[in-house]
Scaffold this motif. Structure first.
Motif, PDB file in Angstrom:
ATOM      1  N   GLY A 279       0.806  -1.204   0.000  1.00  0.00           N
ATOM      2  CA  GLY A 279       0.000   0.000   0.000  1.00  0.00           C
ATOM      3  C   GLY A 279       0.845   1.262   0.000  1.00  0.00           C
ATOM      4  O   GLY A 279       2.017   1.267   0.396  1.00  0.00           O
ATOM      5  N   LEU A 280       0.225   2.367  -0.441  1.00  0.00           N
ATOM      6  CA  LEU A 280       0.944   3.634  -0.533  1.00  0.00           C
ATOM      7  C   LEU A 280       1.456   4.089   0.828  1.00  0.00           C
ATOM      8  O   LEU A 280       2.608   4.511   0.966  1.00  0.00           O
ATOM      9  CB  LEU A 280       0.017   4.698  -1.136  1.00  0.00           C
ATOM     10  N   GLY A 281       0.609   3.988   1.860  1.00  0.00           N
ATOM     11  CA  GLY A 281       1.038   4.404   3.191  1.00  0.00           C
ATOM     12  C   GLY A 281       2.180   3.552   3.712  1.00  0.00           C
ATOM     13  O   GLY A 281       3.117   4.055   4.336  1.00  0.00           O
ATOM     14  N   SER A 282       2.116   2.247   3.439  1.00  0.00           N
ATOM     15  CA  SER A 282       3.172   1.343   3.884  1.00  0.00           C
ATOM     16  C   SER A 282       4.489   1.674   3.214  1.00  0.00           C
ATOM     17  O   SER A 282       5.537   1.768   3.876  1.00  0.00           O
ATOM     18  CB  SER A 282       2.771  -0.112   3.590  1.00  0.00           C
ATOM     19  N   VAL A 283       4.466   1.881   1.892  1.00  0.00           N
ATOM     20  CA  VAL A 283       5.697   2.202   1.167  1.00  0.00           C
ATOM     21  C   VAL A 283       6.278   3.521   1.665  1.00  0.00           C
ATOM     22  O   VAL A 283       7.488   3.632   1.917  1.00  0.00           O
ATOM     23  CB  VAL A 283       5.421   2.258  -0.350  1.00  0.00           C
ATOM     24  N   GLY A 284       5.424   4.533   1.844  1.00  0.00           N
ATOM     25  CA  GLY A 284       5.912   5.817   2.324  1.00  0.00           C
ATOM     26  C   GLY A 284       6.553   5.727   3.700  1.00  0.00           C
ATOM     27  O   GLY A 284       7.614   6.307   3.944  1.00  0.00           O
ATOM     28  N   GLY A 285       5.929   4.971   4.603  1.00  0.00           N
ATOM     29  CA  GLY A 285       6.487   4.822   5.940  1.00  0.00           C
ATOM     30  C   GLY A 285       7.822   4.099   5.943  1.00  0.00           C
ATOM     31  O   GLY A 285       8.764   4.503   6.633  1.00  0.00           O
ATOM     32  N   HIS A 286       7.934   3.045   5.155  1.00  0.00           N
ATOM     33  CA  HIS A 286       9.195   2.301   5.107  1.00  0.00           C
ATOM     34  C   HIS A 286      10.297   3.105   4.420  1.00  0.00           C
ATOM     35  O   HIS A 286      11.474   3.005   4.805  1.00  0.00           O
ATOM     36  CB  HIS A 286       8.983   0.967   4.396  1.00  0.00           C
ATOM     37  N   LEU A 287       9.941   3.921   3.434  1.00  0.00           N
ATOM     38  CA  LEU A 287      10.946   4.777   2.790  1.00  0.00           C
ATOM     39  C   LEU A 287      11.528   5.764   3.807  1.00  0.00           C
ATOM     40  O   LEU A 287      12.730   6.056   3.779  1.00  0.00           O
ATOM     41  CB  LEU A 287      10.327   5.535   1.614  1.00  0.00           C
ATOM     42  N   LYS A 288      10.681   6.286   4.687  1.00  0.00           N
ATOM     43  CA  LYS A 288      11.178   7.218   5.702  1.00  0.00           C
ATOM     44  C   LYS A 288      12.171   6.522   6.621  1.00  0.00           C
ATOM     45  O   LYS A 288      13.233   7.084   6.952  1.00  0.00           O
ATOM     46  CB  LYS A 288      10.016   7.778   6.521  1.00  0.00           C
ATOM     47  N   VAL A 289      11.866   5.290   7.036  1.00  0.00           N
ATOM     48  CA  VAL A 289      12.789   4.549   7.896  1.00  0.00           C
ATOM     49  C   VAL A 289      14.111   4.301   7.169  1.00  0.00           C
ATOM     50  O   VAL A 289      15.198   4.465   7.744  1.00  0.00           O
ATOM     51  CB  VAL A 289      12.151   3.220   8.344  1.00  0.00           C
ATOM     52  N   LEU A 290      14.044   3.907   5.901  1.00  0.00           N
ATOM     53  CA  LEU A 290      15.261   3.638   5.120  1.00  0.00           C
ATOM     54  C   LEU A 290      16.072   4.910   4.917  1.00  0.00           C
ATOM     55  O   LEU A 290      17.315   4.873   4.927  1.00  0.00           O
ATOM     56  CB  LEU A 290      14.885   3.010   3.770  1.00  0.00           C
ATOM     57  N   ARG A 291      15.395   6.042   4.748  1.00  0.00           N
ATOM     58  CA  ARG A 291      16.113   7.328   4.622  1.00  0.00           C
ATOM     59  C   ARG A 291      16.789   7.688   5.940  1.00  0.00           C
ATOM     60  O   ARG A 291      17.954   8.117   5.964  1.00  0.00           O
ATOM     61  CB  ARG A 291      15.152   8.439   4.216  1.00  0.00           C
ATOM     62  N   ASP A 292      16.083   7.539   7.033  1.00  0.00           N
ATOM     63  CA  ASP A 292      16.660   7.864   8.338  1.00  0.00           C
ATOM     64  C   ASP A 292      17.877   6.997   8.639  1.00  0.00           C
ATOM     65  O   ASP A 292      18.802   7.431   9.344  1.00  0.00           O
ATOM     66  CB  ASP A 292      15.605   7.683   9.440  1.00  0.00           C
ATOM     67  N   ALA A 293      17.886   5.778   8.101  1.00  0.00           N
ATOM     68  CA  ALA A 293      19.013   4.868   8.320  1.00  0.00           C
ATOM     69  C   ALA A 293      20.169   5.112   7.346  1.00  0.00           C
ATOM     70  O   ALA A 293      21.199   4.440   7.436  1.00  0.00           O
ATOM     71  CB  ALA A 293      18.533   3.423   8.196  1.00  0.00           C
ATOM     72  N   GLY A 294      19.995   6.052   6.415  1.00  0.00           N
ATOM     73  CA  GLY A 294      21.059   6.357   5.461  1.00  0.00           C
ATOM     74  C   GLY A 294      21.176   5.360   4.321  1.00  0.00           C
ATOM     75  O   GLY A 294      22.180   5.353   3.608  1.00  0.00           O
ATOM     76  N   LEU A 295      20.156   4.545   4.119  1.00  0.00           N
ATOM     77  CA  LEU A 295      20.194   3.550   3.053  1.00  0.00           C
ATOM     78  C   LEU A 295      19.556   4.050   1.762  1.00  0.00           C
ATOM     79  O   LEU A 295      19.812   3.506   0.683  1.00  0.00           O
ATOM     80  CB  LEU A 295      19.470   2.271   3.490  1.00  0.00           C
ATOM     81  N   VAL A 296      18.741   5.088   1.854  1.00  0.00           N
ATOM     82  CA  VAL A 296      17.994   5.617   0.718  1.00  0.00           C
ATOM     83  C   VAL A 296      18.052   7.139   0.770  1.00  0.00           C
ATOM     84  O   VAL A 296      18.063   7.729   1.866  1.00  0.00           O
ATOM     85  CB  VAL A 296      16.523   5.131   0.758  1.00  0.00           C
ATOM     86  N   THR A 297      18.109   7.763  -0.382  1.00  0.00           N
ATOM     87  CA  THR A 297      17.982   9.216  -0.474  1.00  0.00           C
ATOM     88  C   THR A 297      16.976   9.531  -1.561  1.00  0.00           C
ATOM     89  O   THR A 297      16.422   8.627  -2.191  1.00  0.00           O
ATOM     90  CB  THR A 297      19.339   9.874  -0.765  1.00  0.00           C
ATOM     91  N   ARG A 298      16.709  10.801  -1.786  1.00  0.00           N
ATOM     92  CA  ARG A 298      15.708  11.161  -2.784  1.00  0.00           C
ATOM     93  C   ARG A 298      16.108  12.459  -3.470  1.00  0.00           C
ATOM     94  O   ARG A 298      16.923  13.234  -2.973  1.00  0.00           O
ATOM     95  CB  ARG A 298      14.332  11.313  -2.146  1.00  0.00           C
ATOM     96  N   ARG A 299      15.525  12.664  -4.655  1.00  0.00           N
ATOM     97  CA  ARG A 299      15.727  13.907  -5.387  1.00  0.00           C
ATOM     98  C   ARG A 299      14.470  14.174  -6.207  1.00  0.00           C
ATOM     99  O   ARG A 299      13.708  13.270  -6.513  1.00  0.00           O
ATOM    100  CB  ARG A 299      16.942  13.830  -6.302  1.00  0.00           C
ATOM    101  N   ARG A 300      14.285  15.444  -6.546  1.00  0.00           N
ATOM    102  CA  ARG A 300      13.117  15.820  -7.338  1.00  0.00           C
ATOM    103  C   ARG A 300      13.491  15.823  -8.819  1.00  0.00           C
ATOM    104  O   ARG A 300      14.566  16.287  -9.211  1.00  0.00           O
ATOM    105  CB  ARG A 300      12.608  17.196  -6.916  1.00  0.00           C
ATOM    106  N   SER A 301      12.575  15.286  -9.648  1.00  0.00           N
ATOM    107  CA  SER A 301      12.725  15.307 -11.097  1.00  0.00           C
ATOM    108  C   SER A 301      11.415  15.823 -11.680  1.00  0.00           C
ATOM    109  O   SER A 301      10.451  15.076 -11.825  1.00  0.00           O
ATOM    110  CB  SER A 301      13.046  13.908 -11.637  1.00  0.00           C
ATOM    111  N   GLY A 302      11.362  17.124 -12.007  1.00  0.00           N
ATOM    112  CA  GLY A 302      10.105  17.723 -12.435  1.00  0.00           C
ATOM    113  C   GLY A 302       9.113  17.689 -11.297  1.00  0.00           C
ATOM    114  O   GLY A 302       9.387  18.167 -10.192  1.00  0.00           O
ATOM    115  N   ARG A 303       7.976  17.064 -11.543  1.00  0.00           N
ATOM    116  CA  ARG A 303       6.949  16.957 -10.500  1.00  0.00           C
ATOM    117  C   ARG A 303       7.121  15.706  -9.654  1.00  0.00           C
ATOM    118  O   ARG A 303       6.379  15.509  -8.689  1.00  0.00           O
ATOM    119  CB  ARG A 303       5.557  16.936 -11.145  1.00  0.00           C
TER     120      ARG A 303
END
Length: 319
Positions: A279-303
């Motif tokens: 689910g969307l909420g599940s993916v979003g929550g796990h991405l935050k945990v992975l980002r906080d752990a330094g395993l994932v980052t993000r960048r904006r591409s257009g929208r």
């Protein structure tokens, strides 16, 4: 040049979709030696021997593969675009079963520059026999992977649709398949061959991702036209061997391990939802945990906001 002239209303109704029959034809091409998308080699090693055994014992199947799968050409009856009501492989296959023998023979002769097909193919019930061959390919080599491939195709469609909304058709169709590009003013360059332009006046226009290496174009004139294209990158070629290793699942949990594994290439949240089935909420929550752990980052591409692994994330996923 091989251009399609597409009216504005036809273009506005154009849509991306999936097709089990198109994926089965893509698998048939790969099994017959017409190229293998990177990442699909384990699949080909697993299914290639059984396919070769099939051709060795079934003379009709061997003759048909040789006659129908030619460089830069496929018979229309084999790649007819799906109808609006088609939902399953059986739905699409029933139209092939109904193809008259004379139409099959005429199209095979067209692919051979007018030469008649071999006598082994001039037999009654051609549509049924060809459908039976495709049904075997589907059952033995495609159906088991279809749910996973469908998720990959839907993730690719999400990416294309997002590109369409932000950058128009030029962005959505950029690099869709080799030799094809959007020229603007309703003109789609299909290939560089000196064919006369083909005008799409009232047709339905479809774009279909598969695991093919190059793709093809198809039509059911004058109702439907389709561009079948390689699913982006290694997305469709993901093999069960690329699943999260047990140690990574034990460390992060199954959901986070699956998300981290899918981030070998940048993905949006909606792509990850389509790929993983979470689910969307599940993916979003796990991405935050992975980002906080330094395993994932993000960048904006257009929208879009795209997530991807850091070096630490890559090292963690690596065998």
């Amino acid at each position: 040049m091989g251009d399609w002239l597409i009216r504005a209303d036809v273009l506005a109704r154009g849509r991306f979709t999936v097709s089990p029959l198109a994926e089965t034809v893509a698998a048939l091409l790969t099994l017959a030696g017409a190229g293998c998308q990177p990442g699909r080699e384990p699949w080909l090693r697993a299914h290639g021997p059984a396919f070769r055994e099939l051709l060795a014992r079934d003379r009709f199947a061997a003759l048909f593969v040789r006659a129908a799968l030619r460089p830069r050409w496929l018979p229309d009856f084999l790649v007819t675009p799906p109808r609006p009501a088609d939902r399953t492989f059986a739905d699409e296959l029933r139209w092939l079963r109904a193809t008259p023998d004379e139409a099959v023979l005429a199209q095979l002769a067209e692919g051979a520059d007018g030469a008649p097909p071999p006598s082994g193919l001039r037999v009654p019930g051609l549509g049924e026999r060809i459908a039976a061959l495709l049904d075997q390919v589907w059952t033995r080599s495609v159906r088991g992977d279809w749910p996973r491939h469908r998720r990959a195709f839907e993730a690719d469609i999400i990416s294309r649709t997002q590109a369409l909304s932000s950058g128009g058709w030029a962005a959505a169709l950029d690099g869709l398949r080799p030799g094809m590009r959007w020229l603007g003013d309703g003109r789609l360059r299909i290939n560089a061959y000196p064919y006369p332009p083909r005008e799409l006046a009232t047709a339905e226009l479809l774009f279909i991702p598969t695991t093919t290496t190059r793709g093809w174009v198809a039509w059911d004139e004058p109702h439907r036209y389709a561009v079948v294209y390689p699913c982006a990158g290694l997305l469709a070629g993901t093999d069960p061997e690329g699943a999260p290793p047990p140690a990574l699942r034990a460390l992060l949990g199954g959901t986070r391990a699956a998300i981290l594994t899918e981030l070998a290439a940048p993905r949006s949240t909606t792509q990850l939802v389509a790929l993983t089935g979470f689910g969307l909420g599940s993916v979003g929550g796990h991405l935050k945990v992975l980002r906080d752990a330094g395993l994932v980052t993000r960048r904006r591409s257009g929208r879009l906001v795209l997530y991807y692994r850091t070096r630490l994330g890559d090292e963690l996923v690596a065998p």
